[in-house]
Each structure stands twice: as structure tokens, then as C-alpha cells.
Enzyme design. Structure first.
Site, mmCIF file in Angstrom:
data_model
loop_
_atom_site.group_PDB
_atom_site.id
_atom_site.type_symbol
_atom_site.label_atom_id
_atom_site.label_comp_id
_atom_site.label_asym_id
_atom_site.label_seq_id
_atom_site.Cartn_x
_atom_site.Cartn_y
_atom_site.Cartn_z
ATOM 1 C CG ASP A 79 -19.951 -59.135 21.831
ATOM 2 O OD1 ASP A 79 -21.158 -58.913 21.985
ATOM 3 O OD2 ASP A 79 -19.154 -58.275 21.389
ATOM 4 C CD GLU A 111 -20.420 -50.024 17.191
ATOM 5 O OE1 GLU A 111 -19.309 -49.905 16.635
ATOM 6 O OE2 GLU A 111 -20.845 -51.116 17.627
#
EC number: 2.1.2.11
Length: 283
Positions: free
Chosen positions: A84, A184
């Protein structure tokens, strides 16, 4: 076992072989994931909270993410490493985004980086990073870095407008060059619609069945304190076991039962005599 590659991940999707991804933030966790045989390891910005104690993911810095990423890289051999990027390090321009991505490849030997969101600006960033030769994993649905704009940490795609947007963004990030997509906190019915036509693997987290799944390591180990998301399943109780072990250690130290003779080194009589002679010189 050969190192997992982008073609191998595409092959697994084509063959209906589920892809296993887990987060890791340090060398021991990376070694555990490697030994368990996972396909992908994500150094998530969730490390801001579960490892560094920040209140949200937006507080983490590039230097902190790189510190964790380099440690995970040292513990990862065959798993595909995705990192990330910190909030605020790709938002200003394509040039900033590429420079940030390059750091993760050069300094942490990342196999790919992950970017949240599917806006026009994010699509531009994906295109620029891919053009620089760096693979990108996209992330749609609940995007924690910009959760405030979504009304908080809540499921997405439950209304007609947001469901339509997620489908459109999924195809947009694929077109921009992302080779994989994390979705998500989106209803499984919406994810099923996306999977009908999308050609890149979808990794779900709180999104029902997909081409693969990812969970935060501390959640699946039962380490996370307080409330956990609806989609989390704990596969262990390491947190309570850790507290119990430390409590037992503290009790033995306070009782004087640790360390015992079996935990100590023996000295020769000559060494003891020499120590006493040295002590006399200090009287």
C-alpha cells in the site's frame, strides 16, 4: 515452489483456483505467511493501526510503510508482494504517484503497489504507474483512506447509485491497467455482477465469494482489540494466548521462581574467586 507471478495469478483465476492473500507488517509475519503457502502478501496501510497504533490509516507515512515493507520483503520468498502507499503520496499528480511507487519497487522490492479509488484522478495515476512499468492492484468499495467522504467505515454498493458506480469503476481500473482488484465491504450480489465480465482477478474482503480473499493478519489471528468488522473471521486466539503468556511470565518474576537454575550459567570456582578479588579492590 516457484515465485507467484502475475501470469500465475491470472491462471489461477482462469482455472477457478482461489487466490489467498493476507496482510503482513514485519519479518516474522512474512515468514509465517510464506510457510503457510499464501499466494499474495499485502503490506497494508492497516499497519498504521494494528502495528503502529495510529487512530486511522491516513496518519501513516511513506517512511513507515517502507520500513514495514522492507521487513516483509526480507521474509517473503515465493509469495507475491503488494505494498500500500500512504495517503497523500499519490494525490497531487501523476509524477508524484510514479515517484512514490518507484520508491517501493527500489527500496522494498515490491512486486506491485495498491491504490484506492476509481475516480478520474485515480485512473490517471494507475495509467502513469503502469506506464512506468510498475504493476498496480486497484481497491474499490470501502476505501479506508477516504472513508470520511463515504460517510465512514461502512459497506458500499447497497444502493442503486453506489452499486452502479462500483461496476463502472471496476471496468475503468481494469482499462487503466490494473492487473488485480480488491473489493471491500460490498454485497456479494454486486461482486458477482462484476465478476461476470471483468477479466482480472477480484480479491474480496467483506465482499462474499470472489477469485480470492484477503484478511488483516491481526484480525484472523484474534489479536485485534475491540470491535471487528462483520466480515472478519478469527482463525486463532493469539491475542489472548499472548496476554496469558506474558501474565505467567510476570507472575513468575514477581514470585522469584524465574529464572530457575536451569536458566542460569555456571561459573568455575576460579572465576568466582577472581570476581571477589576484584570486588575487594573497590572497597
Amino acid at each position: 515452489m516457484p515465485k507467484v507471478s502475475i501470469p500465475r495469478l491470472a491462471e489461477k483465476r482462469a482455472n477457478g483456483e482461489p487466490i489467498v492473500m493476507v496482510t503482513a507488517y514485519d519479518y516474522p509475519a512474512a515468514r509465517a505467511a510464506e510457510r503457510a503457502g499464501v499466494d499474495m502478501v499485502l503490506v497494508g496501510d492497516s499497519g498504521a493501526q494494528v502495528v503502529l497504533g495510529h487512530s486511522s490509516t491516513v496518519s501513516v507515512t511513506t517512511d513507515e510503510m517502507l520500513m514495514m515493507s522492507k521487513a516483509v520483503r526480507r521474509g517473503t520468498e515465493t509469495a507475491f508482494l503488494v505494498c500500500d502507499v500512504a495517503f497523500g503520496t499519490t494525490e497531487e499528480s501523476d509524477e508524484q504517484a510514479v515517484a512514490t511507487a518507484v520508491r517501493f519497487v527500489k527500496e522494498a522490492q515490491a512486486d506491485a503497489i495498491k491504490l484506492e479509488g476509481g475516480s478520474e484522478a485515480r485512473l490517471s495515476r494507475i495509467r502513469a504507474i503502469v506506464a512506468a512499468g510498475i504493476p498496480v492492484v486497484a481497491h474499490l468499495g470501502l476505501t479506508p483512506q477516504t472513508a470520511t467522504a463515504l460517510g465512514g467505515l461502512r459497506a458500499q454498493g447497497r444502493t442503486a447509485a453506489t452499486a452502479s458506480r462500483i461496476v463502472d469503476e471496476a471496468f475503468a481500473v481494469q482499462e487503466a491497467g490494473a492487473f488485480c482488484l480488491v473489493i471491500e465491504a460490498v454485497p456479494s450480489e454486486i461482486v458477482a455482477v462484476v465478476r461476470e465480465r471483468l477479466s482480472i482477478p477480484i480479491i474480496g474482503i467483506g465482499a462474499g465469494p470472489a477469485d480470492g480473499q484477503v484478511l488483516v493478519l491481526h484480525d484472523l489471528l484474534g489479536v485485534t482489540e475491540g470491535g471487528i468488522a462483520k466480515f472478519v473471521k478469527s482463525f486463532g486466539s493469539i491475542g489472548e494466548a499472548t496476554v496469558a503468556a506474558i501474565s505467567d511470565y510476570a507472575a513468575e518474576v514477581r514470585a522469584g521462581s524465574f529464572p530457575g537454575p536451569e536458566h542460569q550459567y555456571a561459573a568455575t570456582p576460579e572465576a568466582v574467586d577472581a570476581a571477589r578479588a576484584a570486588l575487594e579492590r573497590h572497597e
